[in-house]
Design an enzyme around this catalytic site. Structure first.
Site, PDB file in Angstrom:
ATOM      1  N   GLU A   1      15.342   1.213   0.521  1.00  0.00           N
ATOM      2  CA  GLU A   1      15.273   0.420   1.941  1.00  0.00           C
ATOM      3  C   GLU A   1      14.662   1.294   2.854  1.00  0.00           C
ATOM      4  O   GLU A   1      13.646   0.333   4.010  1.00  0.00           O
ATOM      5  CB  GLU A   1      16.084  -0.569   2.201  1.00  0.00           C
TER       6      GLU A   1
ATOM      7  N   ARG B   1     -13.268   5.688  -1.568  1.00  0.00           N
ATOM      8  CA  ARG B   1     -14.466   5.396  -1.682  1.00  0.00           C
ATOM      9  C   ARG B   1     -15.775   5.391  -0.558  1.00  0.00           C
ATOM     10  O   ARG B   1     -17.076   4.657  -0.476  1.00  0.00           O
ATOM     11  CB  ARG B   1     -15.155   3.783  -2.045  1.00  0.00           C
TER      12      ARG B   1
ATOM     13  N   PRO C   1       6.464  -2.128   4.323  1.00  0.00           N
ATOM     14  CA  PRO C   1       5.947  -3.935   4.925  1.00  0.00           C
ATOM     15  C   PRO C   1       6.054  -3.458   5.950  1.00  0.00           C
ATOM     16  O   PRO C   1       5.699  -4.954   6.427  1.00  0.00           O
ATOM     17  CB  PRO C   1       7.247  -4.227   3.826  1.00  0.00           C
TER      18      PRO C   1
ATOM     19  N   ASP D   1     -19.901  -5.027   0.890  1.00  0.00           N
ATOM     20  CA  ASP D   1     -18.534  -5.355   0.039  1.00  0.00           C
ATOM     21  C   ASP D   1     -18.098  -6.380   0.945  1.00  0.00           C
ATOM     22  O   ASP D   1     -17.983  -6.613   2.304  1.00  0.00           O
ATOM     23  CB  ASP D   1     -17.554  -4.018   0.393  1.00  0.00           C
TER      24      ASP D   1
HETATM   25  O1  LIG Z   1       3.466  -4.511   1.119  1.00  0.00           O
HETATM   26  B1  LIG Z   1       3.897  -2.818   1.393  1.00  0.00           B
HETATM   27  O2  LIG Z   1       2.807  -2.446   2.068  1.00  0.00           O
HETATM   28  C1  LIG Z   1       5.131  -1.961   1.303  1.00  0.00           C
HETATM   29  C2  LIG Z   1       4.717  -0.950   1.308  1.00  0.00           C
HETATM   30  C3  LIG Z   1       6.180  -0.016   0.847  1.00  0.00           C
HETATM   31  C4  LIG Z   1       6.970  -0.152   0.928  1.00  0.00           C
HETATM   32  C5  LIG Z   1       8.097   0.002  -0.137  1.00  0.00           C
HETATM   33  C6  LIG Z   1       8.959  -0.525  -0.867  1.00  0.00           C
HETATM   34  N1  LIG Z   1       8.486  -1.670  -0.699  1.00  0.00           N
HETATM   35  C7  LIG Z   1       7.339  -1.733  -0.178  1.00  0.00           C
HETATM   36  C8  LIG Z   1       5.573  -2.447   0.151  1.00  0.00           C
END
Ligand SMILES: OB(O)c1ccc2cc[nH]c2c1
Length: 248
Positions: free
Chosen positions: A117, A159, A90, A174
């Protein structure tokens, strides 16, 4: 292209055996290797996580199994080559069509979806001393792990590989594809029957006038982008300006 994925839930990646990616694998266009991270644990409980230094909620994925797993992935791949390590997180850079295009040009990708985490930071830092590393996010929402992000990224990348999509032109329209449709969402699409539950198909699509159809589609794409992604409109406007400017 070769793809390696290391996960504590390799079964989560089973969808890579079906549909577009599965067909590409069957045709030899994609070589996918799934690995269970716990193969590189050495305790009876096959431990992959521990409590975070500095305190705080949750658990952190231990560095040792990941380090050994990446050693094995590199050793198991083409001699003298290393993969681009793609870390779904994230806190990564946005995974966009542009990044998908960039990664589709690499011969070998290794994905390391985390749980808990996240992965001890030293794993990424150590990996970066011996291979390219891309940390990418598929969006601003909470997931239980990165495996679903791997499925999204692999499909978006696969793809784009030559020959994977039947119609080479399919990329052209696309959403987010480079070129005329960059930064525009796709407009509405229609197929037979011409009338369904009293609803008809826009006349222009039945006109056979390809110039008018193309214009209508761009107008629809712009309207849809304005309605759903006003943030893209400015990028598109400047992009269109640049394109016009470049054409001058
Ligand atoms: O938003 B994401 O791309 C994403 C990627 C990996 C993990 C692992 C736990 N939460 C995640 C969120």
């Amino acid at each position: 292209m070769r793809i390696d994925v290391v996960s504590i839930f390799p079964e989560y990646l089973e969808p890579l055996n079906i549909s577009l990616v599965g067909k590409a694998r069957a045709r030899g266009q994609l070589d996918v290797h799934l690995h269970d991270l716990r193969e590189w644990t050495h305790d009876v409980h096959r431990t992959v996580d521990d409590s975070p230094y500095g305190g705080g909620p949750g658990m952190v994925m231990k560095p040792e199994p990941w380090g050994e797993a990446l050693d094995a992935v590199v050793a198991g791949g083409p001699a003298g080559e290393v993969p681009t390590l793609v870390v779904p997180t994230p806190s990564g850079r946005p995974f966009t069509q542009e990044l998908a295009q960039e990664l589709a040009g690499r011969p070998w990708l290794a994905f390391t979806p985390a749980r808990y985490e996240g992965i001890d930071r030293r794993v990424i830092e150590e990996a970066a001393t011996r291979m390219p590393v891309v940390e990418a996010s598929i969006g601003d929402y909470v997931l239980a792990g990165g495996e679903v992000a791997v499925l999204v990224m692999v499909e978006a990348i696969a793809r784009l590989l030559p020959g994977v999509l039947g119609n080479a032109e399919s990329h052209r329209d696309d959403s987010f594809a480079p070129g005329a449709m960059a930064d525009l969402l796709e407009g509405p699409v229609y197929t037979k029957p011409a009338e369904w539950r009293g609803r008809t198909v826009p006349d222009v699509l039945l006109s056979g006038n390809h110039g008018k159809i193309a214009r209508w589609r761009r107008e629809q794409a712009f309207a849809r982008t304005l309605a759903n992604r006003p943030d893209l409109v400015e990028r598109w406007q400047y992009g269109a300006f640049d394109k016009k400017d470049r054409a001058a």
